[in-house]
Design an enzyme around this catalytic site. Structure first.
Site, PDB file in Angstrom:
ATOM      1  N   ASP A 127       0.809  -1.213   0.000  1.00 30.14           N
ATOM      2  CA  ASP A 127       0.000   0.000   0.000  1.00 30.14           C
ATOM      3  C   ASP A 127       0.848   1.272   0.000  1.00 30.14           C
ATOM      4  OD1 ASP A 127      -2.339   1.516   0.119  1.00 30.14           O
ATOM      5  OD2 ASP A 127      -2.385   1.521   2.299  1.00 30.14           O
ATOM      6  N   CYS A 149     -15.300  10.401   1.393  1.00 26.76           N
ATOM      7  CA  CYS A 149     -15.097   9.324   2.361  1.00 26.76           C
ATOM      8  C   CYS A 149     -14.597   9.876   3.704  1.00 26.76           C
ATOM      9  CB  CYS A 149     -14.093   8.327   1.791  1.00 26.76           C
ATOM     10  SG  CYS A 149     -13.769   6.914   2.844  1.00 26.76           S
ATOM     11  N   CYS A 180     -27.388  -6.936  -2.552  1.00 22.39           N
ATOM     12  CA  CYS A 180     -27.166  -6.283  -1.252  1.00 22.39           C
ATOM     13  C   CYS A 180     -26.624  -4.869  -1.448  1.00 22.39           C
ATOM     14  CB  CYS A 180     -26.178  -7.097  -0.414  1.00 22.39           C
ATOM     15  SG  CYS A 180     -25.756  -6.352   1.168  1.00 22.39           S
ATOM     16  N   LEU A 185      -3.737  -6.096   2.043  1.00 23.13           N
ATOM     17  CA  LEU A 185      -3.233  -6.709   0.816  1.00 23.13           C
ATOM     18  C   LEU A 185      -1.774  -6.294   0.616  1.00 23.13           C
ATOM     19  CD1 LEU A 185      -6.230  -6.192  -1.649  1.00 23.13           C
ATOM     20  CD2 LEU A 185      -5.484  -8.349  -0.617  1.00 23.13           C
ATOM     21  N   CYS A 197     -12.465   4.924   8.980  1.00 21.58           N
ATOM     22  CA  CYS A 197     -13.874   4.562   9.144  1.00 21.58           C
ATOM     23  C   CYS A 197     -14.057   3.103   8.735  1.00 21.58           C
ATOM     24  CB  CYS A 197     -14.748   5.458   8.272  1.00 21.58           C
ATOM     25  SG  CYS A 197     -16.501   5.043   8.316  1.00 21.58           S
ATOM     26  N   CYS A 251     -21.816 -10.209  -3.990  1.00 22.06           N
ATOM     27  CA  CYS A 251     -22.571  -9.173  -3.280  1.00 22.06           C
ATOM     28  C   CYS A 251     -24.055  -9.216  -3.670  1.00 22.06           C
ATOM     29  CB  CYS A 251     -22.008  -7.782  -3.585  1.00 22.06           C
ATOM     30  SG  CYS A 251     -20.407  -7.476  -2.814  1.00 22.06           S
ATOM     31  N   CYS A 289     -23.416   4.316   4.447  1.00 22.96           N
ATOM     32  CA  CYS A 289     -22.382   5.359   4.380  1.00 22.96           C
ATOM     33  C   CYS A 289     -23.006   6.732   4.655  1.00 22.96           C
ATOM     34  CB  CYS A 289     -21.704   5.362   3.018  1.00 22.96           C
ATOM     35  SG  CYS A 289     -20.412   6.634   2.884  1.00 22.96           S
TER      36      CYS A 289
END
Length: 308
Positions: free
Chosen positions: A131, A212, A189, A166, A239, A186, A196
């Site tokens: 990352d 975000c 859903c 990751l 978050c 998913c 959010c």
């Protein structure tokens, strides 16, 4: 079993010994589909003031520009779901930041894995990524068969959920490649979209990063816009809302990495404690944590914003 498959199997065994939960292997190639998606995402301004996202556009899409003659991308996942979490009545930080900074912890493990690969295969060149470089890690993880990208854009694994880091190795050696993960589990859903509070999760597995809560509390160096008042639900660093509501995370199990355990004081601090936090306490509680990235002044800004 051919030699490449044997090497791949040995690498996966060693990755498990080092604590990684999953390991998948993909051919290093140009990410054709992701190119147009990334270009549109940037055009829409979804990166906000994260100007670095505009840099190294070509390198983000082609690992062969990061490692000469790259042939393989190894994707790995590492669980960080904690045994205990903060009480819901206090100001919260994202679970990934409870313990030591994952960049350092996982980079050390990746170096061990590269050493093992060199001992097993011979002289190879490669780089480890956690990352911290222009690598589209979720795209590579999906190509390596690790899981699928949920509507919140994070990678999800069946029977494990999404609370994992990751990491990647890009190598100049061929290996046996895994099949991409091609099924989206998913379905219809929309729990993450509905939950959010800043409406950052859009359709087509896209997140408007500029809306975000993690962006506002970590990336944004300016003042948080007044229009966001009352929308952060007491999150002061990062978050987890979209992950907490995801049905797949009912399968999350506590990690076993001691370095990811939180400082004992972290779980005991009340809103009042956070409002009165000193720089000394900050340095003690977050001694080796990723929270240091926002610095004492940044965390204090976030707390004051939540308090006002």
């Amino acid at each position: 079993m051919n030699k490449l498959q044997t090497y791949s199997n040995l690498i996966k065994q060693e990755s498990k010994r080092l604590g990684f939960e999953s390991c998948g292997i993909a051919k290093a190639d140009f990410l054709q589909e992701e190119a147009s998606n990334l270009e549109q995402w940037l055009k829409n301004g979804y990166h906000g003031k994260m100007q670095y996202m505009e840099n190294y556009f070509d390198k983000r899409l082609d690992p062969r520009l990061l490692v000469d003659d790259a042939k393989t991308v190894i994707s790995l996942s590492f669980n960080y779901f904690p045994k205990e979490i903060q009480d819901d009545s206090t100001y919260k930080i994202a679970k990934y930041a409870y313990g030591e900074d994952y960049h350092h912890v996982l980079k050390a493990k990746l170096k061990e894995l590269i050493f093992f690969i060199k001992q097993t295969i011979g002289e190879i060149n490669g780089r480890a990524f956690v990352d911290s470089a222009p690598v589209l890690e979720r795209a590579w993880a999906q190509k390596a068969g690790l899981g699928w990208q949920g509507k919140h854009s994070l990678l999800i694994q069946k029977n494990k959920g999404s609370f994992f880091f990751l990491a990647e190795l890009i190598l100049d050696v061929e290996l046996a490649y895994d099949n991409p993960f091609s099924t989206d589990h998913c379905g219809t859903c929309t729990k993450c979209i509905d939950a959010c509070p800043t409406e950052a999760i859009l359709q087509n597995n896209t997140v408007d990063g500029s809306k975000c809560i993690s962006y506002f509390t970590i990336e944004l160096k300016d003042e948080i816009p007044p229009s966001m008042h009352g929308k952060f639900e007491d999150w002061m660093f990062g978050c987890d809302i979209c992950q907490d509501v995801c049905p797949w995370n009912r399968f999350s199990k506590p990690h076993s990495e001691e370095k990811f355990n939180s400082h004992p004081d972290l779980l005991l601090m009340t809103k009042n404690d956070w409002q009165e936090i000193t720089e000394t306490v900050f340095k003690t509680v977050f001694n080796k944590s990723a929270v240091k990235r926002t610095k004492f002044s940044g965390l204090n800004r976030n707390i004051q914003f939540l308090k006002d």
